[in-house]
Design a protein around this motif. Structure first.
Motif, PDB file in Angstrom:
ATOM      1  N   VAL A   1       6.123   6.724 -17.621  1.00  0.00           N
ATOM      2  CA  VAL A   1       6.836   7.719 -16.823  1.00  0.00           C
ATOM      3  C   VAL A   1       7.164   7.168 -15.437  1.00  0.00           C
ATOM      4  CG1 VAL A   1       6.594   9.971 -15.732  1.00  0.00           C
ATOM      5  CG2 VAL A   1       5.925   9.687 -18.073  1.00  0.00           C
ATOM      6  N   THR A   2       6.240   6.390 -14.859  1.00  0.00           N
ATOM      7  CA  THR A   2       6.502   5.823 -13.536  1.00  0.00           C
ATOM      8  C   THR A   2       7.671   4.849 -13.588  1.00  0.00           C
ATOM      9  OG1 THR A   2       4.137   5.919 -13.229  1.00  0.00           O
ATOM     10  CG2 THR A   2       5.385   4.827 -11.536  1.00  0.00           C
ATOM     11  N   LEU A   3       7.691   3.992 -14.644  1.00  0.00           N
ATOM     12  CA  LEU A   3       8.812   3.068 -14.788  1.00  0.00           C
ATOM     13  C   LEU A   3      10.124   3.850 -14.847  1.00  0.00           C
ATOM     14  CD1 LEU A   3       7.491   0.475 -17.361  1.00  0.00           C
ATOM     15  CD2 LEU A   3       8.039   0.101 -14.984  1.00  0.00           C
ATOM     16  N   PHE A   4      10.111   4.954 -15.585  1.00  0.00           N
ATOM     17  CA  PHE A   4      11.319   5.764 -15.719  1.00  0.00           C
ATOM     18  C   PHE A   4      11.689   6.400 -14.394  1.00  0.00           C
ATOM     19  CE2 PHE A   4      13.571   9.667 -16.630  1.00  0.00           C
ATOM     20  CZ  PHE A   4      14.475   9.290 -17.602  1.00  0.00           C
ATOM     21  N   ALA A   5      10.659   6.845 -13.658  1.00  0.00           N
ATOM     22  CA  ALA A   5      10.926   7.640 -12.456  1.00  0.00           C
ATOM     23  C   ALA A   5      11.557   6.808 -11.354  1.00  0.00           C
ATOM     24  CB  ALA A   5       9.632   8.269 -11.957  1.00  0.00           C
ATOM     25  N   ILE A   6      11.295   5.503 -11.312  1.00  0.00           N
ATOM     26  CA  ILE A   6      11.763   4.716 -10.165  1.00  0.00           C
ATOM     27  C   ILE A   6      13.281   4.775 -10.011  1.00  0.00           C
ATOM     28  CG2 ILE A   6      11.884   2.375  -9.209  1.00  0.00           C
ATOM     29  CD1 ILE A   6       9.052   1.984 -10.262  1.00  0.00           C
ATOM     30  N   PRO A   7      14.078   4.498 -11.063  1.00  0.00           N
ATOM     31  CA  PRO A   7      15.530   4.700 -10.870  1.00  0.00           C
ATOM     32  C   PRO A   7      15.937   6.173 -10.868  1.00  0.00           C
ATOM     33  CG  PRO A   7      15.080   3.331 -12.785  1.00  0.00           C
ATOM     34  CD  PRO A   7      13.792   3.934 -12.373  1.00  0.00           C
ATOM     35  N   TYR A   8      15.243   6.980 -11.676  1.00  0.00           N
ATOM     36  CA  TYR A   8      15.688   8.375 -11.833  1.00  0.00           C
ATOM     37  C   TYR A   8      15.586   9.143 -10.531  1.00  0.00           C
ATOM     38  CZ  TYR A   8      16.154  13.020 -13.880  1.00  0.00           C
ATOM     39  OH  TYR A   8      16.584  14.290 -14.178  1.00  0.00           O
ATOM     40  N   MET A   9      14.513   8.906  -9.765  1.00  0.00           N
ATOM     41  CA  MET A   9      14.294   9.715  -8.571  1.00  0.00           C
ATOM     42  C   MET A   9      15.194   9.308  -7.413  1.00  0.00           C
ATOM     43  SD  MET A   9      12.350  12.002  -9.547  1.00  0.00           S
ATOM     44  CE  MET A   9      12.158  12.888  -8.015  1.00  0.00           C
ATOM     45  N   GLN A  10      16.024   8.248  -7.609  1.00  0.00           N
ATOM     46  CA  GLN A  10      16.952   7.868  -6.541  1.00  0.00           C
ATOM     47  C   GLN A  10      17.923   8.985  -6.207  1.00  0.00           C
ATOM     48  OE1 GLN A  10      16.795   4.977  -4.994  1.00  0.00           O
ATOM     49  NE2 GLN A  10      15.513   3.764  -6.355  1.00  0.00           N
ATOM     50  N   GLN A  11      18.139   9.931  -7.161  1.00  0.00           N
ATOM     51  CA  GLN A  11      19.090  11.020  -6.896  1.00  0.00           C
ATOM     52  C   GLN A  11      18.546  12.021  -5.901  1.00  0.00           C
ATOM     53  OE1 GLN A  11      20.127  12.895 -10.665  1.00  0.00           O
ATOM     54  NE2 GLN A  11      18.698  11.541 -11.676  1.00  0.00           N
ATOM     55  N   TYR A  12      17.211  12.034  -5.702  1.00  0.00           N
ATOM     56  CA  TYR A  12      16.595  13.059  -4.860  1.00  0.00           C
ATOM     57  C   TYR A  12      16.307  12.497  -3.474  1.00  0.00           C
ATOM     58  CZ  TYR A  12      15.724  15.780  -9.082  1.00  0.00           C
ATOM     59  OH  TYR A  12      15.855  16.505 -10.231  1.00  0.00           O
ATOM     60  N   THR A  13      16.137  13.414  -2.496  1.00  0.00           N
ATOM     61  CA  THR A  13      15.656  12.994  -1.183  1.00  0.00           C
ATOM     62  C   THR A  13      14.137  13.143  -1.148  1.00  0.00           C
ATOM     63  OG1 THR A  13      16.042  15.229  -0.429  1.00  0.00           O
ATOM     64  CG2 THR A  13      17.752  13.624   0.036  1.00  0.00           C
ATOM     65  N   ALA A  14      13.520  12.709  -0.048  1.00  0.00           N
ATOM     66  CA  ALA A  14      12.074  12.843   0.168  1.00  0.00           C
ATOM     67  C   ALA A  14      11.277  12.260  -0.978  1.00  0.00           C
ATOM     68  CB  ALA A  14      11.683  14.299   0.407  1.00  0.00           C
ATOM     69  N   GLN A  15      11.658  11.004  -1.359  1.00  0.00           N
ATOM     70  CA  GLN A  15      10.968  10.382  -2.488  1.00  0.00           C
ATOM     71  C   GLN A  15       9.505  10.131  -2.225  1.00  0.00           C
ATOM     72  OE1 GLN A  15      12.573   7.077  -4.628  1.00  0.00           O
ATOM     73  NE2 GLN A  15      14.547   7.517  -3.721  1.00  0.00           N
ATOM     74  N   ASN A  16       9.163   9.807  -0.942  1.00  0.00           N
ATOM     75  CA  ASN A  16       7.753   9.482  -0.681  1.00  0.00           C
ATOM     76  C   ASN A  16       6.861  10.678  -0.984  1.00  0.00           C
ATOM     77  OD1 ASN A  16       8.802  10.914   1.404  1.00  0.00           O
ATOM     78  ND2 ASN A  16       7.813   9.762   3.025  1.00  0.00           N
ATOM     79  N   LYS A  17       7.374  11.889  -0.714  1.00  0.00           N
ATOM     80  CA  LYS A  17       6.569  13.080  -1.007  1.00  0.00           C
ATOM     81  C   LYS A  17       6.429  13.265  -2.507  1.00  0.00           C
ATOM     82  CE  LYS A  17       7.388  15.441   3.276  1.00  0.00           C
ATOM     83  NZ  LYS A  17       8.531  14.794   3.930  1.00  0.00           N
ATOM     84  N   PHE A  18       7.504  12.949  -3.236  1.00  0.00           N
ATOM     85  CA  PHE A  18       7.411  13.022  -4.704  1.00  0.00           C
ATOM     86  C   PHE A  18       6.291  12.132  -5.204  1.00  0.00           C
ATOM     87  CE2 PHE A  18       8.347  10.991  -8.733  1.00  0.00           C
ATOM     88  CZ  PHE A  18       8.459  12.082  -9.559  1.00  0.00           C
ATOM     89  N   TYR A  19       6.278  10.885  -4.735  1.00  0.00           N
ATOM     90  CA  TYR A  19       5.270   9.961  -5.276  1.00  0.00           C
ATOM     91  C   TYR A  19       3.869  10.357  -4.851  1.00  0.00           C
ATOM     92  CZ  TYR A  19       8.918   7.073  -7.116  1.00  0.00           C
ATOM     93  OH  TYR A  19       9.970   6.632  -7.848  1.00  0.00           O
ATOM     94  N   SER A  20       3.723  10.924  -3.647  1.00  0.00           N
ATOM     95  CA  SER A  20       2.384  11.350  -3.227  1.00  0.00           C
ATOM     96  C   SER A  20       1.882  12.482  -4.096  1.00  0.00           C
ATOM     97  CB  SER A  20       2.398  11.782  -1.770  1.00  0.00           C
ATOM     98  OG  SER A  20       2.405  10.650  -0.967  1.00  0.00           O
ATOM     99  N   LEU A  21       2.756  13.466  -4.365  1.00  0.00           N
ATOM    100  CA  LEU A  21       2.337  14.571  -5.225  1.00  0.00           C
ATOM    101  C   LEU A  21       2.020  14.081  -6.634  1.00  0.00           C
ATOM    102  CD1 LEU A  21       4.876  17.263  -4.065  1.00  0.00           C
ATOM    103  CD2 LEU A  21       2.429  17.402  -3.887  1.00  0.00           C
ATOM    104  N   TYR A  22       2.825  13.116  -7.072  1.00  0.00           N
ATOM    105  CA  TYR A  22       2.631  12.531  -8.408  1.00  0.00           C
ATOM    106  C   TYR A  22       1.264  11.866  -8.498  1.00  0.00           C
ATOM    107  CZ  TYR A  22       4.008   9.453 -12.284  1.00  0.00           C
ATOM    108  OH  TYR A  22       4.086   8.778 -13.460  1.00  0.00           O
TER     109      TYR A  22
END
Lengths: 116, 151, 490
Positions: free
Chosen positions: C89-110
């Motif tokens: 899922v992490t491998l998938f999320a790296i390109p996928y989450m480029q569409q969103y802002t505040a990525q650092n918060k996403f990864y912290s919550l993850y």
């Protein structure tokens, strides 16, 4: 025993408020009341009338200490549970504000774009 | 004029030092008297919230901006985590590795004092950051005021 | 090496906060920090694989006073599942989450979510279970609302209210249990219960836990939040929620508490099986009529969780084996399906099945992975879903639950129909004019999906021969809970 009964009434009131009210903020208040009813219940588990603090000093007799001191574990549990309740509350308030921004209403029965 | 009336401002000026001092006392003596990092942190945050209410956001953000609030928040968490890790190095995770002495002294309880300070920083700045996020930076308040004007 | 156990919780927890500090000064590093932690955790779980059961006393306080973390065969299975799925899922999320802002918060919550799940799986203390459960749940509430669109916020609020109620009820259950036994350590509670505790308190606690963990694992009378919450999240989080959260917080906790700590009683078995059968049937009927790809998958999650519950609730050796195997398989193929739905949304911008079609020609890797997962979930041999469903059905026939066995076969058939529909409308058929110039998704996304697709095939072809020992040792623990007392207490 009466105090546990009153406590359970508080819990049920919170549950009723959560289920029956449609206003988002009232739902949040109901949730919080429920949470605090549980916290009160846990505190009551460790309560002892005229209890002493649970610190064993060198000049104390262990048996009288055990009889008199309150149970410290429920208090530690409640502190943790209050912190968790606080963070849930903050998240709930934040989400309800954002919901107001999107739907222009606090009425849960009008916030139903998802269904099925 | 930003903020509240002259009376509120004067009282706040008088009280704010005492509030912060009491918060620090509660934090430092958390292992001896009722209180601790969480209660002290909440008081610290309440002091900042009082400043914001009385003097407006410009003044309180000058004291503690959102950038610093969020940074101190994470630093507090990391400090608490590091206390656990230091204990790990000396045997077990969250081991109380500092020497303990007789009860009722300030430095009598090993790592608990440091943990309380870390929790105080974490809780105080994060509650203040939550307050900022919910009020000042949300568009909600301005929307509400605008809609009241229309009525 | 036993002292490495808390790292499963500590590493993601520390990185979650460190990430937020470091990204204030250096941008765009959080995906790589997360990836490194996830790879490290996978390595650690492989390193621990097959280790003898033991307990770790946090802070040096021995049980039953202190908090313990316990490594045994059931947590080994779950930790392995969590580590593998998270990597994909992490491998998938790296390109996928480029569409969103505040990525650092996403990864912290993850990362907080991973820490919470690992904590729930490893802990040997009831209140600690509650705390870690709340860490994982609060992170997931926030992640469901991550897109901050109207639907996502609505779904998140529903999820939050129901999740909050379930947590409160579980806390009440823990408080009652503490009042009855005077301890919070799981092994100590188990020992105290064997010495005799008031039956009324115990059954009230059973009811509270059943309701609380039933809400967390979305069994049918408690399922209302799942079809809203799971599709609304970003695709990697949907995969995490459906693949891992409902298992770690729901099924695993039910297995741990009702089987290992309390010792299974016949009435709980019956309730679990009835709830499981209801989830199976109602979930699949609601799923068949859906045209939103992710919503359809969410309903299938309810249905497949029903399979696991039926298998575990049967409480025969074969039944539990089938249930645990289906838990593993469902984690793999359901996360893969959610990732595929995310990939379709990434390229085409929609997840309505009627607007898709012919995608396998334009996106061969995603399309074939999706096809493999669809065949797996509908139980086509030789993919993994077939074996676990087959084992559950055989176990049902063996224990002479013929009606339930027939229902299971029927639900499996309905699942097949539903996924034939998905394949016909999304992968095959005519490519709509609007979608003529779409391309395959980035290589990291493809790699995440291909890992899971290979696992689907590998588990189907090789696992019945080689991998059964992990499942069998977990099953043996659930059948003989007395073993838990031997290693979880000094």
């Amino acid at each position: 025993m009466l105090i546990y009964f009153l406590n359970s009434i508080l819990f049920v009131l919170g549950l009723y408020c959560l289920i029956a009210k449609k206003h988002l903020v009232k739902k949040i208040i109901g949730m919080t009341i429920m949470d605090y009813a549980i916290n009160l219940f846990i505190i009551l588990l460790g309560y002892k009338k005229d209890g002493i603090p649970p610190i064993l000093l060198p000049d104390m007799d262990i048996n009288t200490f055990l009889q008199q001191s309150v149970d410290p574990i429920p208090q530690a549990l409640v502190l943790t549970s209050i912190v968790i309740g606080l963070s849930t509350l903050a998240l709930m308030v934040a989400i309800s504000l954002r919901l107001y921004e999107k739907y222009k209403t606090f009425d849960m029965s009008e916030i139903r774009r998802l269904h099925g | 004029m930003e903020g509240m009336t002259f009376i509120v401002k004067t009282i706040t000026k008088l009280l704010i030092g005492a509030i912060f001092l009491f918060a620090i006392y509660i934090t430092f003596y958390g292992h001896l008297t009722p209180g601790g990092g969480f209660a002290g942190g909440i008081m610290l945050a309440c002091g900042f919230i009082l400043l914001t209410l009385a003097f407006g956001k410009k003044m309180s953000l000058g004291k503690l901006s959102d950038f610093w609030a969020s940074l101190i928040d994470n630093l507090g968490a990391i400090t608490f985590w590091s206390i656990g890790m230091l204990g790990y190095l000396s045997g077990y995770f969250f081991m109380n590795f500092i020497e303990k002495s007789n009860p009722f002294g300030l430095f009598s309880s090993g790592t608990i004092l440091i943990s309380n300070i870390a929790i105080c920083l974490k809780v105080g700045s994060s509650i203040f950051a939550v307050f900022l996020a919910l009020t000042i930076f949300g568009r909600f308040i301005s929307d509400l005021i605008a809609s009241e004007d229309e009525d | 090496m036993e002292s490495w156990l808390p790292i499963f919780v500590v590493a993601p927890l520390g990185m979650a906060f460190f990430n937020l500090i470091i990204t204030k000064f250096v941008r765009h590093v959080s995906p790589y920090l997360t990836l490194s932690v996830v790879i490290f955790l996978l390595g650690l779980s492989l390193f621990f694989l097959g280790h003898e059961p033991f307990f770790y006393a946090v802070g040096g306080w021995q049980p039953p006073l202190g908090i313990t973390l316990v490594w045994d065969s059931l947590s080994q299975l779950l930790i392995l599942i969590v580590s593998i799925i998270t990597l994909a899922v992490t491998l998938f999320a790296i390109p996928y989450m480029q569409q969103y802002t505040a990525q650092n918060k996403f990864y912290s919550l993850y990362l907080l979510m991973i820490a919470g799940m690992n904590g729930v799986i490893l802990t040997g203390d009831f209140f600690n279970l509650f705390v870690f459960m709340e860490i994982a749940s609060i992170a997931s509430y926030a992640l469901v609302a991550f897109g901050v669109e109207a639907e996502e916020l609505e779904a998140s609020f529903k999820y939050l209210i129901l999740g909050g109620v379930s947590s409160t009820i579980i806390l009440l259950g823990i408080a009652l249990l503490y009042a009855a036994t005077g301890t919070l350590n799981m092994a100590d509670i188990s020992a105290t219960i064997q010495q005799g505790v008031s039956k009324n308190v115990l059954f009230f606690t059973f009811a509270l836990f059943l309701m609380g963990f039933g809400l967390k694992s979305a069994l049918v009378p408690f399922h209302a939040w799942l079809p809203d919450a799971h599709p609304s999240a970003p695709a990697p989080i949907s995969a995490m929620l459906s693949g891992l959260i409902i298992k770690a917080l729901g099924i695993y906790s039910v297995a741990r508490i009702f089987f290992i700590i309390f010792g299974i009683v016949p009435i709980i078995k019956t309730i679990l099986m009835v709830l499981g059968a209801l989830s199976m049937v109602i979930g699949v009927f609601l799923a068949v009529g859906q045209w939103d790809f992710k919503r359809l998958l969410a309903y299938h999650s309810i249905s497949q969780m029903g399979y696991v519950m039926v298998g575990i609730g049967l409480a025969t050796p074969l039944g539990i084996l089938g249930g645990l195997f289906h838990l593993l398989n469902h984690a793999v193929f359901k996360s893969l399906l959610f990732l595929c739905s995310g990939a379709f949304e990434y390229t085409t911008g929609t997840r309505q099945l009627k607007q898709l079609g012919g995608l396998i020609r334009k996106m061969p890797w995603t399309g074939s992975s999706c096809s493999i997962a669809a065949l797996s979930i509908s139980g086509v041999p030789p993919f993994n879903g077939f074996w676990s469903k087959f084992i559950i059905i055989v176990a049902l026939f063996q224990s002479q639950n013929y009606l339930l066995a027939i229902i299971t076969v029927f639900v499996s058939f309905m699942t097949l129909i539903s996924f034939v529909k998905v394949q016909k409308y999304s992968l095959f058929g005519v490519l709509p004019k609007k979608l003529q110039d779409i391309k395959e998704v980035p290589v990291l996304m493809v790699s995440g999906m291909v890992i899971l697709a290979l696992l689907c095939i590998g588990l189907g072809v090789l696992f019945p021969v080689y991998g059964v020992s992990i499942l069998e040792s977990a099953r043996n623990l659930m059948l003989e809970p007395a073993r838990y007392l031997q290693y979880a207490m000094p």
